[in-house]
Design a protein around this motif. Structure first.
Motif, PDB file in Angstrom:
ATOM      1  N   TRP A 163       4.061   0.558  -1.774  1.00  6.39           N
ATOM      2  CA  TRP A 163       5.492   0.807  -1.409  1.00  6.39           C
ATOM      3  C   TRP A 163       5.772   0.785  -0.036  1.00  6.39           C
ATOM      4  O   TRP A 163       7.060   0.411   0.590  1.00  6.39           O
ATOM      5  CB  TRP A 163       6.032   2.162  -1.980  1.00  6.39           C
ATOM      6  N   PRO A 164       4.926   1.120   1.068  1.00  2.00           N
ATOM      7  CA  PRO A 164       5.223   1.163   2.261  1.00  2.00           C
ATOM      8  C   PRO A 164       5.535  -0.301   2.732  1.00  2.00           C
ATOM      9  O   PRO A 164       6.089  -0.376   3.791  1.00  2.00           O
ATOM     10  CB  PRO A 164       3.826   1.869   3.080  1.00  2.00           C
ATOM     11  N   HIS A 165       4.885  -1.333   2.146  1.00  2.00           N
ATOM     12  CA  HIS A 165       5.015  -2.676   2.549  1.00  2.00           C
ATOM     13  C   HIS A 165       6.431  -3.293   1.880  1.00  2.00           C
ATOM     14  O   HIS A 165       6.657  -4.394   2.337  1.00  2.00           O
ATOM     15  CB  HIS A 165       4.004  -3.281   2.375  1.00  2.00           C
ATOM     16  N   SER A 203      12.210  -0.860   1.102  1.00  6.38           N
ATOM     17  CA  SER A 203      12.755  -0.551   2.333  1.00  6.38           C
ATOM     18  C   SER A 203      14.327  -0.870   1.877  1.00  6.38           C
ATOM     19  O   SER A 203      14.482  -1.781   1.087  1.00  6.38           O
ATOM     20  CB  SER A 203      12.314  -1.478   3.526  1.00  6.38           C
ATOM     21  N   ARG A 263       2.603   1.773   8.748  1.00  3.38           N
ATOM     22  CA  ARG A 263       2.718   1.578   7.488  1.00  3.38           C
ATOM     23  C   ARG A 263       1.287   1.722   6.581  1.00  3.38           C
ATOM     24  O   ARG A 263       1.181   2.249   5.678  1.00  3.38           O
ATOM     25  CB  ARG A 263       3.380   0.139   6.975  1.00  3.38           C
ATOM     26  N   CYS A 303       0.467   5.227   6.500  1.00  2.00           N
ATOM     27  CA  CYS A 303       1.457   5.930   5.344  1.00  2.00           C
ATOM     28  C   CYS A 303       0.799   5.740   4.222  1.00  2.00           C
ATOM     29  O   CYS A 303       0.534   6.568   3.377  1.00  2.00           O
ATOM     30  CB  CYS A 303       2.832   5.409   5.512  1.00  2.00           C
ATOM     31  N   GLU A 304       0.382   4.295   3.947  1.00  2.31           N
ATOM     32  CA  GLU A 304      -0.391   3.847   2.761  1.00  2.31           C
ATOM     33  C   GLU A 304      -1.710   4.885   2.530  1.00  2.31           C
ATOM     34  O   GLU A 304      -1.937   5.217   1.252  1.00  2.31           O
ATOM     35  CB  GLU A 304      -0.561   2.322   2.733  1.00  2.31           C
TER      36      GLU A 304
END
Length: 477
Positions: free
Chosen positions: A307-309, A312, A440, A443-444
Motif C-alpha cells: 500500500w505505501p507504493h 495515494s 515509503r 513505512c512499509e
C-alpha cells in the motif's frame, strides 16, 4: 569513492542480516518453547522427515496425506545429519522437531542474501541513496509477514522461495543450466514451482524480444511514418512477435539459450503423465479447478501489503480519470469480471470449516456477509489490478506477459484460498517495481513489523480449543 561506498554498503548489509537473524533466533526460541508438538501441516511433514532422517526411504514409509514431493525432507536430512558425525549428537537430537524447524530458519538466511543480490542485479546502482534503499527493501521482504511466519514452522515456503530465487538469480546472470537445475530442486520442494522455472525461460525470451522490438521501432521510425488504422501499435507488435517466433534464426538462438528449461519442462510433463496429475498423495482436497477470482484476490493481497507504493490520492484520481475517459471498455471489463466472479468462484471445504486461518474470517466476515458483496468488490479488483500493472510499466510488455502468465498458472488452479500461495508471486512482483523512496520503504517495513508482532502475539498467546478436541489451537496465516 565507489569502492568506499561499496564497502559501506557491505557493512550495512552485514548489520541488517545479523540483526534480522538475531531477532529470528529469539522468536524461534519462543516458538520452540510454546510449540513442542507438530502443528497443522507439520503433523504430516515432520514425521516423514524424521523417517528420512532415520534412513527409512522406502515408499512404504511414505505418508499418503502428503501432497508435495520429498525435496524439503531430503535437504533437511542433508543439513542436520552431518551434526551426528561432526558434534557426536544422537539421532534423537538431530532428527528432533526443533532441529528440523531450524532448517527453515537457515533457508531464511539464504533468502535474505538472495533477495539482496537480486535487488543489486535488478535495480540501478547509479544513485548513492540506492544502497540504503536496496538494503531496506531486502529487510522489508525478508520480514514480509506471510513468509516470515512460516520460517518458524516446518512448511515448504522457505525452501520453495530459496530455490526459486536462486534459480532466477542464475538465470539473470546467464547461467541457464544451473538455473534449470535449481528449478528442478524447487519443483522437488513444491510442484507448482515449475511455473517459475518457465518464468525464467520467459524472461530470457522477453529480454530478447524487447531488444529486437526496440530496434524494430527505431527502424520503422526512420523508414516511414506510423501506420494508420485501429490499434496500429498493437497490430505491429503482434506481427513482430509472430515474425520473431517463427523466424528460424531467432528460434534457434532462443532454443540454444533455453534448452535446459525445455528439458525441465519435458521432465515435468513426463511426471504428470506417469503420476496422473501434479499432486502426489491425497488429491481429494487438492483438486485443480479454474478459480479465476484467485487472480483478483492476489491483486488485492498485493494492494494491501504494498500500500505505501500503490495507494495515494494521485493514483486514485488517475484510475478514476482513466475509467471515465474509457467508459465503454471499463464497463465491459467490469461486466466480464463480474461474470468470472459469478461463474468461477469456489469456496473450499477447508476455507469454510478451519477457523485457525485468517482466510476463514476474511471469507466469513466479508464474502459471506451478503451474496452481492463479491460483485460489489469488482471495482476494487480492477483498481488493484490496474495499480499492480501500472507499477510494473518500467518493465517491457513481454516481461509483463511472462510474469502475469506465471502468476495465473500458480494461483488460478488452486481451489483453496490461502495467503501463503501468494508469497512467491508477491516477492517476484516486489523485486521488479522501481526502488521506492526511503520514506515509503520505512513505512512499509514499519507496517510489516506491526503485522508480524500481532501475528506472533495471537499465535503464541491467544490459544483456543475446539469443543470436540483437547488439543490447543492457534490462529495463523
Amino acid at each position: 569513492m565507489g569502492a568506499g561506498m561499496a564497502q559501506l554498503e557491505g557493512y550495512y548489509f552485514s548489520a541488517a542480516l545479523s540483526c534480522t537473524f538475531l531477532v529470528s533466533c529469539l522468536l524461534f526460541s519462543a516458538f520452540s518453547r510454546a510449540l513442542r508438538e507438530p502443528y497443522m501441516d507439520e503433523i504430516f511433514h515432520l514425521p516423514q522427515a524424521q523417517r528420512y532422517c532415520e534412513g527409512r526411504f522406502s515408499l512404504a514409509q511414505w505418508d499418503p496425506m502428503i501432497t508435495t514431493l520429498p525435496g524439503l525432507y531430503l535437504v533437511s536430512v542433508g543439513v542436520v545429519k552431518p551434526a551426528t558425525w561432526i558434534f557426536g549428537w544422537s539421532e534423537h537430537v538431530v532428527c528432533s522437531i526443533g532441529m528440523l524447524r531450524f532448517v527453515n530458519l537457515l533457508f531464511s538466511v539464504g533468502n535474505f542474501y538472495l533477495l539482496y543480490l537480486l535487488f543489486r542485479k535488478l535495480q540501478p546502482r547509479h544513485k548513492a541513496a540506492s544502497s540504503v534503499q536496496r538494503i531496506l527493501s531486502t529487510v522489508t521482504l525478508a520480514v514480509f509477514p506471510t513468509l516470515y511466519f512460516f520460517n518458524f514452522l516446518y512448511y515448504t515456503e522457505a525452501g520453495s522461495l530459496f530455490f526459486t530465487l536462486f534459480a532466477y538469480l542464475m538465470c539473470l546472470y546467464g547461467h541457464h543450466k544451473t538455473s534449470a537445475l535449481l528449478g528442478f530442486c524447487g519443483f522437488m520442494v513444491r510442484q507448482t514451482n515449475i511455473a517459475w522455472a518457465a518464468f525464467c525461460a520467459g524472461s530470457v525470451l522477453a529480454r530478447r524480444l524487447a531488444e529486437a522490438w526496440k530496434a524494430e521501432l527505431q527502424k520503422k521510425r526512420e523508414e516511414r511514418p506510423a501506420a494508420r488504422g485501429p490499434c496500429p501499435e498493437l497490430r505491429r507488435l503482434l506481427r513482430f512477435v509472430c515474425t520473431q517466433v517463427l523466424a528460424a534464426k531467432a528460434l534457434g538462438a532462443l532454443l540454444q539459450l533455453t534448452w535446459p528449461y525445455a528439458l525441465l519442462g519435458g521432465a515435468f510433463c513426463v511426471f504428470v503423465a506417469v503420476n496422473g496429475g501434479v499432486v502426489v498423495g491425497d488429491r481429494s482436497s487438492h483438486e485443480a479447478c479454474l478459480h479465476v477470482p484467485q487472480l483478483f484476490y492476489f491483486f488485492c493481497f498485493t494492494l494491501a501489503f504494498a500500500w505505501p507504493h500503490l495507494l495515494s490520492p494521485g493514483r486514485a484520481r488517475a484510475f478514476l480519470g482513466l475509467a471515465w475517459r474509457r467508459r465503454l471498455p471499463f464497463c465491459a471489463l467490469a461486466l466480464l469480471s463480474a461474470f468470472l466472479v459469478w461463474r468461477f468462484t469456489y469456496a473450499h471445504k477447508y476455507l469454510l470449516a478451519d477457523n485457525r486461518h485468517y482466510t476463514f474470517y476474511v471469507w466469513k466476515r466479508v464474502f459471506q456477509r451478503h451474496a452481492a458483496v463479491k460483485y460489489l468488490l469488482v471495482p476494487v479488483y480492477l483498481f488493484a489490478a490496474w495499480s499492480v500493472a501500472d507499477s510494473l510499466k518500467s518493465r517491457s510488455v513481454f516481461w509483463n506477459c511472462a510474469f502475469f502468465a506465471c502468476v495465473a498458472a500458480v494461483t488460478v488452479p488452486q481451489k483453496l484460498l490461502e495467503f501463503r500461495y501468494f508469497i512467491l508471486p508477491y516477492i517476484m512482483y516486489r523485486l521488479h517495481i522501481p526502488l521506492p523512496p526511503t520514506s515509503r520503504l520505512a513505512c512499509e517495513l514499519g507496517g510489516y513489523v506491526l503485522v508480524n508482532f500481532l501475528t506472533f502475539y495471537l499465535f503464541l498467546n491467544k490459544t483456543f480449543q475446539w469443543p470436540n478436541s483437547p488439543d490447543v489451537q492457534r490462529f495463523m496465516w
